[in-house]
Design a protein around this motif. Sequence first.
Motif, short mmCIF file in Angstrom:
data_model
loop_
_atom_site.label_atom_id
_atom_site.label_comp_id
_atom_site.label_asym_id
_atom_site.label_seq_id
_atom_site.Cartn_x
_atom_site.Cartn_y
_atom_site.Cartn_z
N GLY A 139 0.83 -1.22 0.00
CA GLY A 139 0.00 0.00 0.00
C GLY A 139 0.86 1.26 0.00
N ASP A 140 0.22 2.37 -0.35
CA ASP A 140 0.93 3.65 -0.47
C ASP A 140 0.92 4.37 0.89
N VAL A 141 2.10 4.52 1.48
CA VAL A 141 2.18 5.20 2.78
C VAL A 141 2.80 6.60 2.65
N SER A 142 2.92 7.08 1.41
CA SER A 142 3.67 8.31 1.19
C SER A 142 3.05 9.53 1.88
N HIS A 143 1.74 9.49 2.15
CA HIS A 143 1.11 10.64 2.82
C HIS A 143 1.35 10.62 4.33
N PHE A 144 1.88 9.55 4.82
CA PHE A 144 1.93 9.36 6.28
C PHE A 144 3.33 9.36 6.87
N VAL A 145 4.35 9.27 6.01
CA VAL A 145 5.73 9.18 6.52
C VAL A 145 6.63 10.16 5.77
N PRO A 146 7.71 10.62 6.42
CA PRO A 146 8.68 11.46 5.70
C PRO A 146 9.33 10.66 4.57
N GLY A 147 9.86 11.38 3.56
CA GLY A 147 10.45 10.73 2.38
C GLY A 147 11.48 9.64 2.71
#
Length: 162
Positions: A139-147
């Motif tokens: 799943g895409d967690v890019s909105h929830f964690v720093p780069g």
Amino acid sequence: MSIALVPGSFDPFHNGHLEVVERAARLFDSVVVAALRNPQKSEPMFDLEDRKAMMAESMEHIENVTIVSVSTLLVDVARDVNASAIVKGLRAVSDFESELQMAQMNRSLSGVETLFIPTSSHYSFIASRLLREVARYGGDVSHFVPGPVQKALEAKFAGDAQ
Ligand code: PNS
């Protein structure tokens, strides 16, 4: 000089954690963020050194922050860094019971006070446990964690089709 100690298992560090550190950094002269083992939790996804490296990269923009990773009692870290207070984020009432117990234990052991910062509501559902699960299944967690954390999660599960 006021020093906040922000502890956690940070496995992995996420945007809710980051927000708490940023707010603590505005309230205290300096902030020490400590990645620790939580013996109540199962085998970690990232080892302490990896977590420390990701966190350092994620917090480069905060001038008054240092990061440590240690396998000791939190109160020993508080004494070693001369912390004025331990600072933790609270997402919801469900966090409160265990946080209260830890705060009371830490104060009994060493006299150190714990202060709580209520997490912003748009971060209140973010939990490392859920992020590990979402990332494991692609799943895409890019909105929830720093780069840097996103990259580490992607690298960990690259090629996995679990
Ligand atoms: O992010 P977490 O898992 O809620 O953080 C919990 C943590 C790591 C702060 C806690 O488990 C801890 O303090 N671990 C270090 C060992 C210790 O001092 N245990 C006694 C806690 S009262």
